[in-house]
Motif scaffolding. Structure first.
Motif, PDB file in Angstrom:
ATOM      1  N   GLU A 116      -8.830   0.616   3.012  1.00 58.24           N
ATOM      2  CA  GLU A 116      -7.725   0.070   3.812  1.00 58.24           C
ATOM      3  C   GLU A 116      -7.526   0.904   5.084  1.00 58.24           C
ATOM      4  O   GLU A 116      -7.195   0.363   6.143  1.00 58.24           O
ATOM      5  N   LEU A 127      -4.732   0.108  -3.202  1.00 59.28           N
ATOM      6  CA  LEU A 127      -4.059  -1.188  -3.117  1.00 59.28           C
ATOM      7  C   LEU A 127      -3.820  -1.762  -4.514  1.00 59.28           C
ATOM      8  O   LEU A 127      -4.450  -1.316  -5.489  1.00 59.28           O
ATOM      9  N   SER A 180       0.834  -1.199   0.000  1.00 58.93           N
ATOM     10  CA  SER A 180       0.000   0.000   0.000  1.00 58.93           C
ATOM     11  C   SER A 180       0.869   1.250   0.000  1.00 58.93           C
ATOM     12  O   SER A 180       1.712   1.419   0.891  1.00 58.93           O
ATOM     13  N   THR A 194      -9.677   3.071  -2.756  1.00 60.85           N
ATOM     14  CA  THR A 194      -8.476   2.303  -2.427  1.00 60.85           C
ATOM     15  C   THR A 194      -7.336   2.599  -3.391  1.00 60.85           C
ATOM     16  O   THR A 194      -7.563   3.006  -4.536  1.00 60.85           O
TER      17      THR A 194
END
Length: 620
Positions: free
Chosen positions: A278, A313, A259, A311
């Motif tokens: 996250e 990610l 991340s 996100t």
């Protein structure tokens, strides 16, 4: 090739569009420069307008002649009035919009506005002489002269997109970043910083199982943003709600080591109140699930916005986790979510007109000032466009007070307090929110817009008629007695005390359990009287009756506060001569250069005792 323009607007997002329209409608010749004419007013994140406090801002823009409310109404997929279970100060309109139609309608509106020209190219720098902006320079080396410039660069200034361990330059997906402006401004002495925001993945709606989700329909009695009679779409679309679970959270955690947020590759701060998925599962580890709103992006597309799943990610982790959400088991992803990091300029470097303190006739609006949200950006652009026009025409500036608009609260907060994280508007930020309701934005602000020439005589007359009509209903309720025999059965059903004598309708309506629609059913004379009035006017009258005593107290507080707001301070005053001020207060006051004693009192680090010193000095 180019004439000299009155106002040059850099950036075609929500701030830029409102800035261009406002300045042009006031009579300025305007050039709107954007890197891509096809993405004017693009809804980069959620295709939705309004929400808590944001809806109030859209109604305020509309009340003053801006375009955001009209275009939101024309392109509505679904409309909901939020917080109806709370008091009217909290009621907030929100619409899900058709992304493509929203941008299309904005471009048509701008093209139909006299005085606006367009140019597609990147602005790489400003033309500055004697601390005054003289125009802009483009990436092709073209110099365009302008008497004022409004920068509304959004997330494009040295924008950097992050997806897992991958990162690349860009203002948003598929579009390049803007370079050159930050570097020049910092050389000119401006302070710059970095912020970040993010967006969720988009998925194919045909691949979702809606039977496993909760339906979320719009209001049966549809509201609107605009105070005009713009036609609304004839139908609404359904949205849905689903939830993450422990399995989704565990899958997402697998990607934490990649991340960019957790590994420190992203330096900028993200929005506190709109965190990534996250960040949610990291900060709120005790929660077993998080809500996901499944929202369509248009009438003619199957693309779905996964609200609540923002996100950065890696894309494979996003995809795996998505398919573990109920209803997403067979989801097909159109594009992954990502985070974007970009330059901004702390807004304490601005005056309350949004003109920069260092460079004359240069204005900043939108995310360049550290805000987040279409609505916050649009309102700043609107005010910057107005003040740019007023400044170059030697007319008195327009500064909205905190007591008369959310826009005033927003700009005062930014300029006076600054922000180190993306600023988002909330009702709690407005100390006079009971007076700043969405239903009375036209009453508060249309007279100001009319004086400027932004709205017509006919439109102002409509506002006057609305005031007169609601006052007439209130007056009727003050005079009309209610027969206790008619209403007692209704009162008992509502769980409130029955009457033992006849009283005025006004007094009965002050009870929190009793609504005007309840009384219409039980009191034929009231029902017959109200037949002549639209629902909006009836609601306005009911609010006036129920909160009559509160409004009186709130207005008294405002009048007391205005005494401080009206105590002017010379912006060039040398605070170093006031040795009784604390060192921190002197530093902050010299930096902010407050216009009034009220503004000075809101500066972080300026204490009540410091204000007392200033009051004594001003009195002398």
């Amino acid at each position: 090739m180019f004439k000299e323009y009155d106002v040059i607007v850099v950036g075609g997002g929500h701030a830029g569009c409102e800035a261009a329209a406002a300045a042009a409608n006031l009579g300025s010749s305007v050039l709107l420069i954007t890197m891509n004419m096809e993405t004017i007013a693009q809804m980069s994140c959620n295709p939705a307008m309004g929400g808590v406090a944001k809806g109030q801002i859209v109604r305020e823009i509309d009340a003053m002649g801006g375009y955001s409310g009209i275009i939101a109404d024309k392109t509505t997929l679904q409309f909901r009035m939020l917080n109806l279970s709370k008091g009217p100060a909290m009621w907030s309109p929100r619409a899900q919009n058709d992304r493509k139609k929203f941008a299309y309608e904005w471009r048509i509106a701008l093209e139909k506005t006299p005085n606006i020209d367009f140019w597609q190219e990147m602005v790489s720098g400003l033309l500055v002489k004697n601390n005054t902006v003289m125009g802009v320079k483009t990436s092709l080396g073209v110099e365009i002269k302008g008497k004022a410039v409004v920068l509304t660069n959004g997330t494009f200034l040295n924008g950097l997109i992050h997806i897992g361990e991958k990162r690349f330059g860009g203002g948003r997906t598929g579009e390049k970043a803007a370079t050159g402006i930050t570097e020049q401004l910092t050389e000119l002495g401006f302070e710059a910083g970095r912020m970040k925001t993010g967006t969720p993945p988009r998925v194919d709606g045909r691949s979702l199982n809606y039977a496993l989700m909760e339906e979320q329909w719009g209001d049966e009695k549809r509201g609107r943003f605009s105070f005009t009679d713009v036609a609304l779409p004839s139908d609404q679309r359904c949205c849905w709600i689903t939830y993450t679970n422990a399995q989704v959270h565990e899958t997402l955690k697998e990607g934490f080591e990649k991340s960019p947020m957790f590994t420190g590759r992203i330096k900028g701060l993200g929005p506190r109140y709109c965190p990534s998925i996250e960040d949610k599962i990291n900060r709120f580890a005790e929660r077993e699930r998080h809500q996901i709103f499944v929202e369509p992006e248009g009438w003619d597309t199957c693309e779905i916005y996964v609200n609540g799943f923002s996100t950065s990610l890696p894309e494979d982790v996003q995809y795996k986790a998505l398919r573990q959400i109920p209803g997403f088991e067979n989801a097909k992803m159109f594009r992954p979510g990502y985070a974007i990091e970009y330059d901004y300029f702390p807004p304490t470097q601005l005056d309350l007109t949004l003109e920069t303190k260092r460079i004359k006739n240069l204005f900043f609006a939108g995310q360049i000032n550290g805000t987040t949200g279409y609505e916050e950006a649009a309102s700043q652009g609107f005010m910057a466009g107005i003040n740019a026009h007023l400044k170059i025409n030697d007319q008195h500036e327009l500064i909205l007070k905190r007591s008369e608009s959310y826009i005033g609260v927003l700009i005062d907060d930014l300029v006076t307090k600054g922000t180190e994280e993306p600023y988002r508007m909330f009702t709690s930020r407005a100390e006079h929110r009971l007076l700043l309701r969405q239903d009375n934005a036209d009453i508060r602000l249309s007279p100001i817009a009319h004086r400027l020439g932004l709205i017509s005589d006919e439109r102002l007359e409509k506002v006057h008629q609305k005031i007169e009509a609601s006052d007439a209903i209130v007056d009727f309720c003050r005079k009309q007695s209610v027969d206790m025999r008619l209403v007692n059965p209704m009162l008992e059903n509502l769980g409130t005390v029955a009457l033992n004598q006849n009283i005025k309708l006004f007094n009965l309506l002050t009870r929190p359990q009793v609504g005007i629609e309840d009384l219409r059913q039980a009191h034929p004379a009231l029902d017959e009287y109200l037949q002549a009035y639209p629902q909006e006017t009836i609601e306005q009258a009911e609010i006036k009756i129920k909160y009559d005593s509160y409004f009186e107290k709130e207005n008294e507080i405002v009048q007391k506060m205005l005494k401080m707001e009206d105590r002017a301070i010379n912006p060039d005053f040398d605070y170093t001569q006031l040795v009784s001020l604390s060192k921190e207060a002197r530093e902050k006051l010299l930096k902010i250069k407050p216009r009034t004693l009220g503004q000075a009192s809101r500066i972080s680090g300026v204490s009540p005792s410091d204000i007392s010193v200033l009051m004594i000095h001003i009195a002398k």
